[in-house]
Design a protein around this motif. Structure first.
Motif, PDB file in Angstrom:
ATOM      1  N   VAL A 182      16.647  -4.937 -52.131  1.00  0.00           N
ATOM      2  CA  VAL A 182      15.339  -4.827 -51.482  1.00  0.00           C
ATOM      3  C   VAL A 182      15.492  -4.983 -49.968  1.00  0.00           C
ATOM      4  CG1 VAL A 182      13.090  -5.954 -51.195  1.00  0.00           C
ATOM      5  CG2 VAL A 182      13.994  -5.522 -53.493  1.00  0.00           C
ATOM      6  N   CYS A 183      16.258  -5.964 -49.547  1.00  0.00           N
ATOM      7  CA  CYS A 183      16.451  -6.180 -48.106  1.00  0.00           C
ATOM      8  C   CYS A 183      17.151  -4.998 -47.459  1.00  0.00           C
ATOM      9  CB  CYS A 183      17.236  -7.470 -47.875  1.00  0.00           C
ATOM     10  SG  CYS A 183      16.341  -8.977 -48.307  1.00  0.00           S
ATOM     11  N   TRP A 184      18.183  -4.473 -48.125  1.00  0.00           N
ATOM     12  CA  TRP A 184      18.918  -3.334 -47.555  1.00  0.00           C
ATOM     13  C   TRP A 184      18.038  -2.095 -47.466  1.00  0.00           C
ATOM     14  CZ3 TRP A 184      20.173   1.457 -49.675  1.00  0.00           C
ATOM     15  CH2 TRP A 184      21.044   2.240 -48.904  1.00  0.00           C
ATOM     16  N   GLY A 185      17.336  -1.769 -48.563  1.00  0.00           N
ATOM     17  CA  GLY A 185      16.494  -0.585 -48.554  1.00  0.00           C
ATOM     18  C   GLY A 185      15.394  -0.667 -47.516  1.00  0.00           C
ATOM     19  N   ALA A 186      14.742  -1.826 -47.411  1.00  0.00           N
ATOM     20  CA  ALA A 186      13.678  -1.992 -46.420  1.00  0.00           C
ATOM     21  C   ALA A 186      14.228  -1.896 -45.007  1.00  0.00           C
ATOM     22  CB  ALA A 186      12.967  -3.325 -46.639  1.00  0.00           C
ATOM     23  N   PRO A 205      18.055   5.100 -49.621  1.00  0.00           N
ATOM     24  CA  PRO A 205      17.319   3.849 -49.385  1.00  0.00           C
ATOM     25  C   PRO A 205      15.993   3.768 -50.141  1.00  0.00           C
ATOM     26  CG  PRO A 205      18.172   4.712 -47.327  1.00  0.00           C
ATOM     27  CD  PRO A 205      18.415   5.760 -48.360  1.00  0.00           C
ATOM     28  N   ARG A 206      15.256   4.867 -50.193  1.00  0.00           N
ATOM     29  CA  ARG A 206      13.952   4.798 -50.865  1.00  0.00           C
ATOM     30  C   ARG A 206      14.099   4.580 -52.359  1.00  0.00           C
ATOM     31  NH1 ARG A 206      11.833  11.112 -50.737  1.00  0.00           N
ATOM     32  NH2 ARG A 206      10.141  10.292 -52.021  1.00  0.00           N
ATOM     33  N   LEU A 209      15.358   0.860 -52.893  1.00  0.00           N
ATOM     34  CA  LEU A 209      14.266  -0.063 -52.598  1.00  0.00           C
ATOM     35  C   LEU A 209      13.214  -0.022 -53.690  1.00  0.00           C
ATOM     36  CD1 LEU A 209      12.751  -2.040 -50.785  1.00  0.00           C
ATOM     37  CD2 LEU A 209      11.881  -0.077 -49.492  1.00  0.00           C
ATOM     38  N   ILE A 213      12.352  -3.100 -56.082  1.00  0.00           N
ATOM     39  CA  ILE A 213      10.996  -3.639 -55.941  1.00  0.00           C
ATOM     40  C   ILE A 213      10.386  -3.805 -57.330  1.00  0.00           C
ATOM     41  CG2 ILE A 213       8.644  -2.957 -55.338  1.00  0.00           C
ATOM     42  CD1 ILE A 213       9.888  -4.196 -52.995  1.00  0.00           C
TER      43      ILE A 213
END
Length: 362
Positions: A182-186, A205-206, A209, A213
């Protein structure tokens, strides 16, 4: 985009309301955003007449991200809430179930598109191999080659791999993977994402994430169940409409709008009504079939030009055809192939333990 995992034990309660939401998400992508490609100027109706349709034509592509959130939540529900992935045999069963669910229709559509459109600029031998191996989203410029929408299932495969590896090491590692993903994707969307969209650079990334999520939502399901419905509705609206200026619009969608939509759907009995479940069961077919179908129609007929009444009739014919083909694919391709692959695996698993384990390792 996936259904509840086929390898789930019977004690796991199926989240049928999320099947309905998945069906709506598929319709959002196919029949609003991509469906506009059938018409000259991309317009089914005059944009100044129906504002919601204008929004859907511009942002309907973000419904793909709802698929990722749904997948993450459902996989957490099944494999973190009941089934386990703590051994090579279980990992093997998990992998076979994923292949049986995703690959047969993907392969059929890839071969069909290769037959009729191999000579197009993006449809090269290298792109074909990348699609065959479900790597198209990771090797550019192959991300949108052949059956373009299939990029998302290659990202789903990455998420499944990360999920299964983390789960095999236990709950603490699974939690750590969820937080890290979550941190990496955001962060990737904050620092590298662009406004408007969609952009090929955002594909990985999307997807990561969104999937994780969904995992986080399941982990926090008890406190989230106490959030008032009106607040979730407000979160959904805010996530869909908040200005993002130079930032990626995927951030409010993935962090606010689609989580709110999922949590609301779990509270709405209407979402498990028969029509929604019917569409949800066929959502994978709707999603994988519609791209080649639109290409075929436009190549044969050209972009449609006519009165609003004629455009509406033409659009309804397309919707009917897409739903019919998705129903046929479910009955004649997806379900038979899934049963055949699982029968093959079950036959292998009945061999002596040492031999069966060697098959899993291979």
């Amino acid at each position: 985009m996936t259904r509840s995992p086929d390898s789930a034990p019977r004690s796991i309660v199926r989240l049928t309301r999320l099947d309905g939401l998945r069906g709506l998400a598929a319709c959002g992508v196919v029949f609003t955003y991509h469906g506009s490609l059938l018409f000259a100027g991309g317009q089914l109706t005059d944009p100044e007449q129906i504002a919601p349709l204008t929004w859907l034509r511009q942002w309907g592509w973000t419904f793909v991200d709802l698929f990722f959130v749904l997948s993450g939540y459902i996989f957490a529900h099944v494999y973190r809430g009941g089934a386990v992935l703590n051994g090579r045999r279980q990992i093997g069963e998990f992998a076979v179930a994923r292949v049986a669910r995703l690959y047969p229709l993907h392969l059929v559509m890839l071969l069909l598109v290769a037959v009729v459109a191999f000579g197009r600029a993006a449809n090269t031998p290298g792109a074909f191999i990348a699609n065959l191996l479900m790597l198209q989203a990771f090797i550019q410029p192959f991300g949108l080659s052949f059956n373009g929408p299939s990029w998302s299932i290659s990202i789903e495969c990455l998420c499944y791999l990360l999920f299964a590896v983390a789960a095999s090491f236990g709950r603490r590692t699974s939690l750590g993977m969820t937080v890290l993903a979550v941190c990496w994707g955001a962060a990737m969307l904050v620092f590298h994402g662009q406004s408007e969209g969609p952009w090929v650079a955002d594909l990985i990334p999307r997807g990561v994430l969104g999937f994780f999520i969904g995992q986080a939502l399941w982990l926090a399901r008890d406190p989230l169940s106490k959030v008032p419905a009106w607040l979730l509705a407000a979160g959904l609206i805010a996530g869909l409409t908040v200005p993002t200026w130079q930032f990626s619009p995927l951030l409010p969608m993935l962090l606010l709008a689609w989580p709110s939509a999922l949590l609301l759907a779990l509270r709405l009995p209407l979402m498990e009504a028969a029509p929604f479940r019917w569409i949800g069961d066929r959502s994978f077919g709707i999603y994988l079939i519609h791209g080649p179908l639109i290409d075929l129609i436009v190549n044969v007929r050209g972009e449609f030009i006519g009165s609003l009444a004629m455009r509406s009739a033409y659009y309804l014919c397309f919707v009917t055809l897409a739903l019919t083909l998705s129903d046929m694919s479910l009955r004649w391709i997806e379900q038979p192939a899934r049963r055949a692959i699982r029968r093959w695996w079950s036959g292998r698993a009945m061999r002596p333990a040492g031999e069966a384990m060697q098959i899993v390792e291979d």
